[in-house]
Scaffold this motif. Structure first.
Motif, PDB file in Angstrom:
ATOM      1  N   TYR A  67     -26.565  20.997  -7.002  1.00 18.53           N
ATOM      2  CA  TYR A  67     -25.927  20.304  -5.882  1.00 18.53           C
ATOM      3  C   TYR A  67     -24.959  21.260  -5.203  1.00 18.53           C
ATOM      4  N   LEU A  68     -24.890  21.208  -3.886  1.00 19.40           N
ATOM      5  CA  LEU A  68     -23.990  22.099  -3.151  1.00 19.40           C
ATOM      6  C   LEU A  68     -22.529  21.700  -3.303  1.00 19.40           C
ATOM      7  N   ASN A  69     -22.283  20.411  -3.578  1.00 10.03           N
ATOM      8  CA  ASN A  69     -20.894  19.946  -3.726  1.00 10.03           C
ATOM      9  C   ASN A  69     -20.878  18.616  -4.457  1.00 10.03           C
ATOM     10  N   VAL A  70     -19.666  18.155  -4.752  1.00 14.80           N
ATOM     11  CA  VAL A  70     -19.497  16.910  -5.505  1.00 14.80           C
ATOM     12  C   VAL A  70     -20.037  15.714  -4.729  1.00 14.80           C
ATOM     13  N   GLY A  71     -19.943  15.743  -3.390  1.00 14.18           N
ATOM     14  CA  GLY A  71     -20.470  14.655  -2.577  1.00 14.18           C
ATOM     15  C   GLY A  71     -21.978  14.536  -2.692  1.00 14.18           C
ATOM     16  N   ASP A  72     -22.664  15.684  -2.666  1.00 10.78           N
ATOM     17  CA  ASP A  72     -24.117  15.674  -2.836  1.00 10.78           C
ATOM     18  C   ASP A  72     -24.499  15.150  -4.215  1.00 10.78           C
ATOM     19  N   LEU A 131     -22.302  29.783  -7.640  1.00  5.39           N
ATOM     20  CA  LEU A 131     -20.923  29.282  -7.677  1.00  5.39           C
ATOM     21  C   LEU A 131     -19.994  30.082  -6.762  1.00  5.39           C
ATOM     22  N   GLU A 132     -20.306  31.356  -6.538  1.00  4.44           N
ATOM     23  CA  GLU A 132     -19.533  32.139  -5.567  1.00  4.44           C
ATOM     24  C   GLU A 132     -19.791  31.645  -4.143  1.00  4.44           C
ATOM     25  N   GLN A 133     -21.023  31.257  -3.866  1.00  7.26           N
ATOM     26  CA  GLN A 133     -21.398  30.793  -2.531  1.00  7.26           C
ATOM     27  C   GLN A 133     -21.005  29.332  -2.286  1.00  7.26           C
ATOM     28  N   HIS A 134     -20.924  28.557  -3.361  1.00  8.60           N
ATOM     29  CA  HIS A 134     -20.646  27.121  -3.245  1.00  8.60           C
ATOM     30  C   HIS A 134     -19.545  26.768  -4.243  1.00  8.60           C
ATOM     31  N   GLU A 135     -18.324  26.945  -3.812  1.00  8.11           N
ATOM     32  CA  GLU A 135     -17.156  26.770  -4.676  1.00  8.11           C
ATOM     33  C   GLU A 135     -17.141  25.410  -5.374  1.00  8.11           C
ATOM     34  N   ASP A 136     -17.640  24.394  -4.691  1.00 13.35           N
ATOM     35  CA  ASP A 136     -17.669  23.047  -5.247  1.00 13.35           C
ATOM     36  C   ASP A 136     -19.064  22.688  -5.769  1.00 13.35           C
ATOM     37  N   GLY A 137     -19.903  23.706  -5.992  1.00 11.37           N
ATOM     38  CA  GLY A 137     -21.264  23.468  -6.446  1.00 11.37           C
ATOM     39  C   GLY A 137     -21.306  22.855  -7.836  1.00 11.37           C
ATOM     40  N   ARG A 138     -22.390  22.157  -8.087  1.00 10.98           N
ATOM     41  CA  ARG A 138     -22.588  21.500  -9.372  1.00 10.98           C
ATOM     42  C   ARG A 138     -23.975  21.833  -9.887  1.00 10.98           C
ATOM     43  N   ILE A 139     -24.063  22.095 -11.192  1.00  7.87           N
ATOM     44  CA  ILE A 139     -25.346  22.283 -11.868  1.00  7.87           C
ATOM     45  C   ILE A 139     -25.395  21.259 -12.993  1.00  7.87           C
ATOM     46  N   ARG A 141     -27.720  34.421 -11.345  1.00 10.33           N
ATOM     47  CA  ARG A 141     -27.965  33.494 -10.242  1.00 10.33           C
ATOM     48  C   ARG A 141     -26.975  32.337 -10.250  1.00 10.33           C
ATOM     49  N   ILE A 142     -26.576  31.875 -11.439  1.00  5.00           N
ATOM     50  CA  ILE A 142     -25.549  30.827 -11.524  1.00  5.00           C
ATOM     51  C   ILE A 142     -24.252  31.337 -10.927  1.00  5.00           C
ATOM     52  N   LEU A 157     -32.514  30.733  -4.641  1.00  8.68           N
ATOM     53  CA  LEU A 157     -31.818  31.754  -5.438  1.00  8.68           C
ATOM     54  C   LEU A 157     -32.725  32.197  -6.591  1.00  8.68           C
ATOM     55  N   HIS A 158     -33.608  33.146  -6.296  1.00  6.91           N
ATOM     56  CA  HIS A 158     -34.526  33.596  -7.331  1.00  6.91           C
ATOM     57  C   HIS A 158     -34.614  35.108  -7.417  1.00  6.91           C
ATOM     58  N   GLY A 159     -33.695  35.821  -6.799  1.00  5.17           N
ATOM     59  CA  GLY A 159     -33.810  37.276  -6.818  1.00  5.17           C
ATOM     60  C   GLY A 159     -35.114  37.645  -6.134  1.00  5.17           C
ATOM     61  N   ASN A 160     -35.832  38.602  -6.700  1.00  3.99           N
ATOM     62  CA  ASN A 160     -37.098  38.974  -6.076  1.00  3.99           C
ATOM     63  C   ASN A 160     -38.307  38.573  -6.918  1.00  3.99           C
ATOM     64  N   LYS A 161     -38.080  37.846  -7.998  1.00  3.83           N
ATOM     65  CA  LYS A 161     -39.179  37.334  -8.821  1.00  3.83           C
ATOM     66  C   LYS A 161     -38.843  35.914  -9.262  1.00  3.83           C
ATOM     67  N   ARG A 162     -39.857  35.053  -9.337  1.00 14.70           N
ATOM     68  CA  ARG A 162     -39.608  33.659  -9.696  1.00 14.70           C
ATOM     69  C   ARG A 162     -39.814  33.359 -11.177  1.00 14.70           C
ATOM     70  N   ALA A 163     -40.663  34.049 -11.852  1.00  8.25           N
ATOM     71  CA  ALA A 163     -40.923  33.716 -13.258  1.00  8.25           C
ATOM     72  C   ALA A 163     -39.722  34.076 -14.125  1.00  8.25           C
ATOM     73  N   SER A 164     -39.451  33.228 -15.124  1.00  8.41           N
ATOM     74  CA  SER A 164     -38.378  33.538 -16.064  1.00  8.41           C
ATOM     75  C   SER A 164     -38.920  34.404 -17.189  1.00  8.41           C
ATOM     76  N   ARG A 165     -38.047  35.078 -17.890  1.00 10.16           N
ATOM     77  CA  ARG A 165     -38.486  35.863 -19.050  1.00 10.16           C
ATOM     78  C   ARG A 165     -39.145  34.950 -20.072  1.00 10.16           C
ATOM     79  N   GLU A 166     -38.577  33.756 -20.244  1.00  8.76           N
ATOM     80  CA  GLU A 166     -39.130  32.822 -21.202  1.00  8.76           C
ATOM     81  C   GLU A 166     -40.540  32.401 -20.795  1.00  8.76           C
ATOM     82  N   GLU A 167     -40.759  32.197 -19.493  1.00 12.23           N
ATOM     83  CA  GLU A 167     -42.092  31.844 -19.022  1.00 12.23           C
ATOM     84  C   GLU A 167     -43.066  32.993 -19.254  1.00 12.23           C
TER      85      GLU A 167
END
Length: 114
Positions: free
Chosen positions: A45-50, A19-27, A14-15, A90-100
């Protein structure tokens, strides 16, 4: 319907998609001090401005008990990022994480090992 770990889309995937969809994205993650738990809040964040304006597209919290595993802090941080990504859609088709799911008692199956 039972939870199927094969339906889960890993946070790393998902990361990459984000990043492919938002070239200037920030996590960004923030560690929240606590004596007993690793508590992280993740921001997307979608970009550095956000990011500069503190306008995250998604955010999410995650916790792990300190000492519960050798990588408890890393698991909590990754889970926070995964929740932030899920909260922006951006959660694919399930929201729970493996860790959860590891925290959910199930005496008959070990989904993580499977």
């Amino acid at each position: 319907m039972a939870w199927n770990p094969n339906d889960y889309e890993m946070v790393e995937v998902r990361i990459r998609k984000f990043l492919e969809q938002h070239e200037d994205g920030r996590i960004w993650t923030e560690l929240i001090p606590d004596k007993n738990e690793w508590i992280f809040k993740g921001f997307v964040y979608l970009n550095v401005g956000d990011q500069a304006a503190d306008l995250p597209k998604g955010s999410g919290y995650a916790t792990e008990k300190k000492g519960s595993s050798p990588f408890a802090a890393e698991v909590a941080e990754t889970s926070a990022i995964g929740r932030a990504l899920a909260n922006m859609g951006l959660h694919g088709n399930k929201r729970a994480s493996r860790e959860e799911m590891r925290k959910v008692p199930n005496p008959t199956r070990d989904f993580i090992t499977e």
